[in-house]
Design a protein around this motif. Structure first.
Motif, PDB file in Angstrom:
ATOM      1  N   LEU A 296       0.830  -1.205   0.000  1.00  0.00           N
ATOM      2  CA  LEU A 296       0.000   0.000   0.000  1.00  0.00           C
ATOM      3  C   LEU A 296       0.868   1.259   0.000  1.00  0.00           C
ATOM      4  O   LEU A 296       0.554   2.229  -0.694  1.00  0.00           O
ATOM      5  CB  LEU A 296      -0.925  -0.004   1.219  1.00  0.00           C
ATOM      6  N   ALA A 297       1.959   1.235   0.753  1.00  0.00           N
ATOM      7  CA  ALA A 297       2.846   2.393   0.777  1.00  0.00           C
ATOM      8  C   ALA A 297       3.428   2.660  -0.607  1.00  0.00           C
ATOM      9  O   ALA A 297       3.484   3.804  -1.068  1.00  0.00           O
ATOM     10  CB  ALA A 297       3.967   2.167   1.791  1.00  0.00           C
ATOM     11  N   ARG A 298       3.854   1.604  -1.277  1.00  0.00           N
ATOM     12  CA  ARG A 298       4.438   1.761  -2.612  1.00  0.00           C
ATOM     13  C   ARG A 298       3.369   2.232  -3.607  1.00  0.00           C
ATOM     14  O   ARG A 298       3.639   3.091  -4.454  1.00  0.00           O
ATOM     15  CB  ARG A 298       5.046   0.442  -3.077  1.00  0.00           C
TER      16      ARG A 298
ATOM     17  N   CYS B 234       3.481   6.057   2.709  1.00  0.00           N
ATOM     18  CA  CYS B 234       3.400   5.299   3.960  1.00  0.00           C
ATOM     19  C   CYS B 234       2.001   4.727   4.128  1.00  0.00           C
ATOM     20  O   CYS B 234       1.013   5.286   3.625  1.00  0.00           O
ATOM     21  CB  CYS B 234       3.704   6.189   5.162  1.00  0.00           C
ATOM     22  N   ASP B 235       1.930   3.638   4.845  1.00  0.00           N
ATOM     23  CA  ASP B 235       0.628   3.089   5.222  1.00  0.00           C
ATOM     24  C   ASP B 235       0.753   2.381   6.559  1.00  0.00           C
ATOM     25  O   ASP B 235       1.726   1.639   6.786  1.00  0.00           O
ATOM     26  CB  ASP B 235       0.117   2.091   4.170  1.00  0.00           C
TER      27      ASP B 235
ATOM     28  N   GLY C 130       4.172   0.608   6.704  1.00  0.00           N
ATOM     29  CA  GLY C 130       4.922   0.401   5.476  1.00  0.00           C
ATOM     30  C   GLY C 130       5.467   1.724   4.963  1.00  0.00           C
ATOM     31  O   GLY C 130       4.807   2.764   5.077  1.00  0.00           O
ATOM     32  N   HIS C 131       6.683   1.699   4.436  1.00  0.00           N
ATOM     33  CA  HIS C 131       7.343   2.885   3.901  1.00  0.00           C
ATOM     34  C   HIS C 131       7.845   2.572   2.498  1.00  0.00           C
ATOM     35  O   HIS C 131       8.398   1.492   2.264  1.00  0.00           O
ATOM     36  CB  HIS C 131       8.550   3.292   4.753  1.00  0.00           C
ATOM     37  N   ALA C 132       7.681   3.511   1.597  1.00  0.00           N
ATOM     38  CA  ALA C 132       8.231   3.368   0.243  1.00  0.00           C
ATOM     39  C   ALA C 132       8.852   4.696  -0.180  1.00  0.00           C
ATOM     40  O   ALA C 132       8.287   5.766   0.082  1.00  0.00           O
ATOM     41  CB  ALA C 132       7.143   2.967  -0.751  1.00  0.00           C
ATOM     42  N   VAL C 133      10.018   4.625  -0.795  1.00  0.00           N
ATOM     43  CA  VAL C 133      10.710   5.813  -1.293  1.00  0.00           C
ATOM     44  C   VAL C 133      11.041   5.597  -2.763  1.00  0.00           C
ATOM     45  O   VAL C 133      11.669   4.590  -3.125  1.00  0.00           O
ATOM     46  CB  VAL C 133      12.000   6.087  -0.494  1.00  0.00           C
TER      47      VAL C 133
ATOM     48  N   ASP D 281       9.960  -0.938   2.717  1.00  0.00           N
ATOM     49  CA  ASP D 281      10.158  -1.797   3.882  1.00  0.00           C
ATOM     50  C   ASP D 281       9.079  -1.437   4.892  1.00  0.00           C
ATOM     51  O   ASP D 281       8.252  -0.553   4.658  1.00  0.00           O
ATOM     52  CB  ASP D 281      11.552  -1.588   4.472  1.00  0.00           C
ATOM     53  N   HIS D 282       9.087  -2.096   6.033  1.00  0.00           N
ATOM     54  CA  HIS D 282       8.096  -1.793   7.059  1.00  0.00           C
ATOM     55  C   HIS D 282       8.750  -1.809   8.432  1.00  0.00           C
ATOM     56  O   HIS D 282       9.865  -2.301   8.597  1.00  0.00           O
ATOM     57  CB  HIS D 282       6.951  -2.801   7.028  1.00  0.00           C
ATOM     58  N   LEU D 283       8.041  -1.295   9.396  1.00  0.00           N
ATOM     59  CA  LEU D 283       8.498  -1.275  10.774  1.00  0.00           C
ATOM     60  C   LEU D 283       7.328  -1.688  11.665  1.00  0.00           C
ATOM     61  O   LEU D 283       6.193  -1.267  11.441  1.00  0.00           O
ATOM     62  CB  LEU D 283       8.972   0.133  11.154  1.00  0.00           C
ATOM     63  N   ALA D 284       7.612  -2.505  12.671  1.00  0.00           N
ATOM     64  CA  ALA D 284       6.584  -2.932  13.627  1.00  0.00           C
ATOM     65  C   ALA D 284       6.895  -2.334  14.993  1.00  0.00           C
ATOM     66  O   ALA D 284       8.024  -2.438  15.479  1.00  0.00           O
ATOM     67  CB  ALA D 284       6.535  -4.455  13.718  1.00  0.00           C
ATOM     68  N   THR D 285       5.917  -1.717  15.598  1.00  0.00           N
ATOM     69  CA  THR D 285       6.076  -1.111  16.914  1.00  0.00           C
ATOM     70  C   THR D 285       4.956  -1.616  17.822  1.00  0.00           C
ATOM     71  O   THR D 285       3.789  -1.592  17.440  1.00  0.00           O
ATOM     72  CB  THR D 285       6.007   0.427  16.828  1.00  0.00           C
TER      73      THR D 285
END
Length: 223
Positions: free
Chosen positions: A51-53, A75-76, A116-119, A133-137
């Motif tokens: 989704l971010a991409r 981002c998502d 999710g992050h996309a650049v 990529d993504h990050l979990a918190t």
């Protein structure tokens, strides 16, 4: 070089501005349900990164002519939390009733906020590179009283954000802790975004505001 934020999120914009970057905002308008439905048996991480991409890619044509030298950030965020039939990936609750149900299940427990992050990098108006990529918190939820929960839902805030809560708004009163990157809970991890920018050959410092602008803004806060 400009940073284009493919998001209408005030929290993401605030995080970037606070970190010295003034983004160009372009809202993607991506049909998130359609994108998710196109994925065969996806993992939670795959959902948010796809989704971010998709959001970043959706604004490329809008900005290519205006900002031919740019990086587009998409981002998502979604919450992996207890559902009716076990843990499930949830986005924004669509109704006050659903928001209340989710909070009643989450209260006193934890959930994983996945972002999710996309650049994407543009050169001469063409996309030349992209990474995601993504990050979990982990988010620890408090136990709001029924009256507190009703008042929180009445603000309308839970229906506007992934998981039905915020860290920097009314919902912050009911969050007891975060294990991981707090900025990711706000919608964008500066650490991960810096890493992805590096992957496409861009140093984050090249996107910072001019020192005079930073000084003026800091002075404005102190007055």
């Amino acid at each position: 070089m400009r940073l284009v934020l493919a998001s209408a999120s005030p929290a993401r914009l605030s995080v970037l501005r606070g970190a010295g970057v003034e983004p160009v905002v372009r809202v993607s308008g991506v049909d998130e349900r359609a994108v998710t439905a196109s994925l065969p048996d996806p993992s939670p991480a795959e959902v948010v990164t796809t989704l971010a991409r998709a959001k970043a890619e959706a604004v490329v044509d809008q900005v290519a002519a205006e900002f031919p030298e740019a990086v587009v950030v998409g981002c998502d965020s979604m919450l992996w939390a207890p559902g009716e039939q076990g843990d499930e990936l949830v986005g924004k609750p669509e109704t006050p009733e659903l928001a209340a149900e989710r909070w009643e299940r989450m209260a006193g427990g934890t959930g994983q906020l996945l972002t999710g992050h996309a650049v994407l990098r543009l050169r001469d108006g063409a996309m030349i590179a992209g990474h995601s990529d993504h990050l979990a918190t982990t988010v620890r939820f408090g136990r709001p009283s029924r009256a507190e929960l009703d008042s929180y839902i009445a603000t309308g805030e839970p229906m506007k954000v992934a998981g039905g809560f915020t860290l920097d708004g009314f919902g912050g009163w009911f969050i007891t802790g975060v294990d991981g990157d707090p900025a990711s809970v706000l919608g964008i991890s500066l650490s991960l975004t810096r890493s992805l920018l590096s992957e496409v050959g861009v140093s984050v410092v090249s996107l910072w505001n001019h020192p005079d602008a930073v000084h003026d803004r800091a002075g404005g806060r102190s007055r």
